[in-house]
Scaffold this active site. Structure first.
Site, PDB file in Angstrom:
ATOM      1  N   LYS A  55       0.877  -6.271   7.146  1.00  0.00           N
ATOM      2  CA  LYS A  55       2.074  -5.936   6.367  1.00  0.00           C
ATOM      3  C   LYS A  55       3.328  -5.941   7.245  1.00  0.00           C
ATOM      4  O   LYS A  55       4.379  -6.453   6.840  1.00  0.00           O
ATOM      5  CB  LYS A  55       1.886  -4.578   5.694  1.00  0.00           C
ATOM      6  CG  LYS A  55       0.808  -4.577   4.626  1.00  0.00           C
ATOM      7  CD  LYS A  55       0.389  -3.165   4.222  1.00  0.00           C
ATOM      8  CE  LYS A  55      -0.783  -3.192   3.249  1.00  0.00           C
ATOM      9  NZ  LYS A  55      -1.307  -1.853   2.921  1.00  0.00           N
ATOM     10  N   GLN A  99      -0.856   4.365   3.018  1.00  0.00           N
ATOM     11  CA  GLN A  99      -2.068   3.591   3.309  1.00  0.00           C
ATOM     12  C   GLN A  99      -3.292   4.443   2.997  1.00  0.00           C
ATOM     13  O   GLN A  99      -3.462   5.538   3.545  1.00  0.00           O
ATOM     14  CB  GLN A  99      -2.069   3.161   4.775  1.00  0.00           C
ATOM     15  CG  GLN A  99      -3.216   2.245   5.155  1.00  0.00           C
ATOM     16  CD  GLN A  99      -3.100   0.885   4.501  1.00  0.00           C
ATOM     17  OE1 GLN A  99      -2.016   0.305   4.432  1.00  0.00           O
ATOM     18  NE2 GLN A  99      -4.211   0.356   4.013  1.00  0.00           N
ATOM     19  N   ASP A 124       3.985   0.046  -4.161  1.00  0.00           N
ATOM     20  CA  ASP A 124       2.564  -0.191  -4.445  1.00  0.00           C
ATOM     21  C   ASP A 124       2.290  -0.091  -5.946  1.00  0.00           C
ATOM     22  O   ASP A 124       1.224  -0.499  -6.413  1.00  0.00           O
ATOM     23  CB  ASP A 124       1.692   0.836  -3.710  1.00  0.00           C
ATOM     24  CG  ASP A 124       0.966   0.234  -2.518  1.00  0.00           C
ATOM     25  OD1 ASP A 124       0.866  -1.004  -2.458  1.00  0.00           O
ATOM     26  OD2 ASP A 124       0.497   0.995  -1.656  1.00  0.00           O
TER      27      ASP A 124
END
Length: 936
Positions: A55, A99, A124
């Protein structure tokens, strides 16, 4: 025939390339802007580290500023939530992902943590709010989870239309299955979601034109289940044994790839299919969030609500009106005008400070129109300049629907408790709450008092210690032993450099260098720095200090000034940044050495401490008008003693916030009459700010002009003489000479003038018409009567329209004098052109200062005249337009930090005194309601 392979690597590369161009476009729009992403990790799992590195690499390639926020395994849920809140409130980050899984030794509620992310930063797409919007079909107002979003992009790449197709999703997880169902549904597919309890799964799969599998079971879906020609998207990532691999295992999807590709029309491989798209869509969501941020925070993009006034006749007292209106919560007003939450420090519900970092965020944005409000020469009858400023702001904003900001000075408590009362405006045109405005506010004036008096204490302490110690003893105390060593502080290093001593080790200085370093050798009679107090107290105009036996006879005459006359107040008003303020505070000259050298606060070693004391005061204070317009209240130098204008910082921030000139206006008020506040606004403030005003608004009243025409003296507490309450055109016409002169003064600077005739109920139509016609004849762009005191913004709409027209007229701004001219010539130009003096007279002390300051290198500073505000001349009782006088300059002082020289014209007290009956007789606190009574 084998299926066509849908390469996620190729598609994600295309997406990233497009995103890179989007970021480039944002930078063209704002060179300082960069999309920001935070990846929050708890613990140190290897698989998480791998995903995060992918990422971060993708973000760097696109131009996204990505930050890896790593918390240890010992992090608690509370610590994780605190970190999320910090990112939520940081405007430089537009995306935040947590995460998963959270690798902590403590129990952490993943759902709670996920939902703590601000929905507008949830790139997200996992918060309940974004999931809810997706399920309702609000696709344009949410973030779509990255894997389903990537799947849709891969389906689009096939060219197969989703609309009308039968789609089957296997899996119902919150991350893939459930949002995939919603996404396909709102793209008009007929969708079936299958799961572990589905009966006849192969039969359901066989009906699918589009099949998306995210069940987490290796190669569960077989080729013979799949409809011929179907689009197959495999989201699975599973490991199965494989002895041919060095690791002993290989990655496969949820679909049996070898058999499925013989049936499908299109298929994604694993790896290399959906995986790269998930990262690409995360980047796409971050860029989308940044775009939304830019669009919603464009300069001037206001969504402001205004407060409707409930006008009453007769007009109640100012304090009654102020309390009748409930202010908007100040954080709401801040959002309405484009301020971000991390740019605002709340001081209760009705006032806030604004962080200076907003200047960097907005620096590429265009400025609005810049208007300065001034007045005729003040009289005891009052002109209503502050009231007009606020009324005009209310008219331009609440009634003309333009973006408009007022920037006004913070009132001194001296006049508040002395003779004037409050300074928040009046009637239905005020800043509210007026008690907050007039009393303490956020403590800026107290910070200046503390800083100023620290300097005064440092001066006298230094003179005392130098007079009572040898060179060596003085040096040893200035550079004391610590841990067996002597070291210079950074500010002492600066002094050494100023002296030309390039040494940093205290033990290496020669005796001659020690003497030069340790002794400022201040000439006591040369001290120009005074102590200050924000109170009118005539008995502090001359004092003797040092009378305690401990001072060993080191007495000297001194005085107090009022705090708003402190040079630190002027520095605050004229600074452009925290760094600039530090430099200005360091350059302040407080005395002269016996050898004729200027002594600064940097020499005293106190300038760093001053900056610390002023670190909050430098931030402008946000308040509001009665009708809900934004107001910056910042700095408050007196115009008859200092330069009399609110801060450059407030003006610059407001000009950016109101937006482009087409619909944005910023009004600032210059103190007292145009001959003082406006002249200093142009010649001092505009020089340092670099800003150029579009319009001057000159406030006048019929009755004040009558006094300038020779009307009788007004005595406080006595009825007004009939000349001021009955029509008298002859007296009024004579008094208009003062207005004419002040119009001329504004025209010296090449800026259009609009005269605002602030009406009173005793004014007649003929009188108001006479003032307007004479103003236009004198060269004003327009002259407009207004009734904002009684009607609020509605009473100043005509004035607002005139100001708007004038702002579009051509202007040719110019300064009155060249800085390179000799000091006396600059003073003479002001005296002759602005005041109408025949000449100036430099008295002996002033002549000596001219020579001293020229020698010291201060001769090219602008001039700030310290003069009575009650007359164009130096004699307060001379009304109208005095002529035939010579302007006496009795002394000149240097405000090197603020950046001007101030000549003292005639006799001019720098701290006012209290009258026989001060305002404080009327001021009290209701112990039950805690309301302040009697304040103006």
């Amino acid at each position: 025939m084998s299926a066509q392979i849908i390469s996620g690597k190729e598609v994600s590369a295309q997406v990233r390339e497009c995103l890179k161009k989007d970021v480039g476009q944002m930078k063209l729009q704002d060179p300082n802007f960069r999309p920001g992403l935070v990846v929050l990790q708890v613990g140190d799992r290897d698989d998480s580290n791998l995903y995060i590195s992918m990422k971060l690499k993708a973000a760097a390639e696109i131009g996204i500023n990505a930050t890896h926020m790593r918390l240890p395994k010992t992090a608690t849920e509370e610590e994780v939530l605190h970190s999320i809140t910090e990112v939520n409130e940081n405007s430089s980050f537009h995306g935040l992902i947590v995460q998963l899984p959270l690798d902590s030794i403590h129990k952490i509620d993943t759902e709670k943590v996920t939902n703590a992310v601000a929905p507008e930063k949830d790139v997200d797409g996992l918060t309940s709010i974004n999931a809810g919007k997706l399920s309702r079909g609000d696709l344009g107002d949410c973030f779509i989870p990255c894997t389903p979003n990537g799947c849709m992009e891969l389906i689009r790449q096939t060219g197969v239309s989703v609309a009308g197709k039968r789609a089957v999703v296997i899996g119902r997880s919150k991350i893939v299955g459930a949002p995939m169902h919603d996404l396909l549904l709102w793209n008009h597919a007929t969708v079936t979601t299958c799961h572990s309890k589905t009966v006849d799964l192969p039969g359901e799969v066989g009906k699918a034109d589009i099949l998306v599998v995210g069940i987490g079971k290796a190669e569960m879906v077989k080729g013979d289940w799949i409809k011929k020609g179907a689009v197959v998207i495999d989201c699975g990532i599973n490991h199965i044994p494989d002895k041919s691999k060095a690791s002993g295992k290989r990655v496969v999807g949820d679909v049996h790839y070898a058999s499925a590709k013989e049936q499908a029309g299109f298929i994604t491989p694993v790896p290399g299919g959906v995986g790269p798209m998930t990262v690409a869509m995360l980047m796409a969501n971050t860029v989308l969030s940044a775009k939304r941020f830019l669009d919603s925070h464009k300069s001037g993009n206001w969504n402001i609500s205004y407060t409707k006034l409930n006008l009453q006749k007769p007009v109640p007292s100012d304090i009654a009106i102020s309390r009748s209106c409930v202010p908007k919560p100040i954080d709401r007003l801040a959002r309405e005008v484009g301020l971000l939450s991390d740019e605002v420090e709340l001081y209760g519900k009705t006032k806030a400070k604004v962080q200076l970092n907003i200047i960097k965020r907005l620096q590429a944005q265009p400025d609005g129109k810049y208007v300065v409000v001034t007045g005729i020469t003040p009289t005891p009858l009052g002109e209503g300049k502050s009231t007009t400023t606020i009324g005009l702001v209310q008219a331009l904003g609440a009634h003309m629907k333009l973006n408009v900001f007022a920037c006004v000075r913070q009132p001194s408590q001296g006049p508040t408790f002395g003779i004037k009362g409050g300074a928040a405006g009046g009637g239905y045109s005020q800043v509210i709450p007026m008690e907050e405005f007039n009393l303490h506010l956020t403590g800026d004036i107290h910070a200046i008092t503390a800083a100023n008096n620290l300097v005064a204490a440092a001066i006298d302490a230094r003179m005392f210690h130098e007079a009572t110690q040898s060179d060596k003893a003085l040096y040893n105390r200035l550079v004391p032993l610590s841990g067996g060593q002597r070291t210079f502080s950074p500010i002492q290093i600066n002094r050494l450099k100023k002296l030309g001593i390039e040494k940093t080790d205290p033990s290496t200085l020669t005796e001659e260098e020690i003497t030069r370093f340790a002794r400022l050798d201040i000439e006591p009679s040369s001290v120009t720095w005074q102590r200050v107090l924000d109170t009118n107290d005539r008995f502090l105009r001359k004092i003797t200090i040092g009378q305690s036996p401990t001072e060993k006879g080191h007495t000297r005459e001194a005085q107090f000034d009022i705090t708003v006359a402190s040079e630190i107040m002027a520095v605050l008003a004229l600074t452009s940044s925290l760094e600039d303020m530090r430099q200005r505070l360091a350059k302040m000259v407080v005395a002269t050495s016996r050898s004729g050298e200027p002594i600064t606060t940097e020499d005293l070693g106190v300038s760093g401490a001053l900056t610390v004391l002023m670190r909050d005061a430098i931030k402008p204070n946000l308040m509001q008008t009665l009708e809900g317009n934004p107001v910056f209240v910042h700095a408050g130098p007196f115009a008859n003693i200092a330069h009399g204008n609110s801060s450059i910082l407030a003006d610059k921030i407001a000009l950016k916030l109101v937006g482009p000139e087409v619909h944005g206006f910023q009004l600032t008020e210059a103190g007292f009459g145009a001959d003082i506040g406006m002249e200093k606004f142009f010649n001092i403030k505009c020089r340092y700010s670099g800003l150029r005003p579009h319009v001057v608004v000159l406030v006048a009243t019929v009755r004040a002009l009558k006094m300038h025409g020779g009307g009788p003296t007004v005595t406080a507490g006595m009825p007004l003489p009939k000349e001021y309450i009955e029509e008298n055109l002859e007296l009024l016409e004579k008094g208009c000479s003062n207005m004419r002169k002040q119009i001329e003064n504004a025209q010296h600077f090449g800026v259009p003038v609009v005269v605002a005739v602030n009406g009173f109920k005793t004014d007649t139509e003929a009188e108001l018409d006479l003032v307007c016609s004479m103003a236009k004849a004198a060269g004003a762009f327009d002259a407009v009567r207004c009734s904002h005191w009684a009607e609020g913004g509605a009473g100043a709409v005509a004035l607002g329209q005139a100001v708007q027209r004038a702002s579009e007229a051509p202007s040719n701004f110019k300064f009155l004098y060249d800085l390179e001219l000799p000091i006396a010539d600059k003073i003479r130009i002001i005296g002759q052109k602005i005041y109408g003096a025949d000449d100036i007279e430099l008295l002996p002390e002033a002549q000596r200062k001219v020579e001293l300051y020229t020698k010291q290198g201060f001769g090219n500073l602008p001039i700030c005249m310290a003069k009575t505000h009650l007359s164009l001349s130096h004699e307060a009782d001379k009304k109208g337009v005095p002529t035939g006088f010579v302007l006496p300059i009795r002394d000149i002082r240097a405000s090197v930090g603020s950046g001007f020289l101030f000549p003292l014209v005639g006799t001019m007290p720098t701290i006012p005194g209290l009258p026989t009956r001060p305002c404080f007789y009327d001021i009290d606190l209701d112990p039950e309601t805690e309301q302040v009574n009697g304040l103006f």
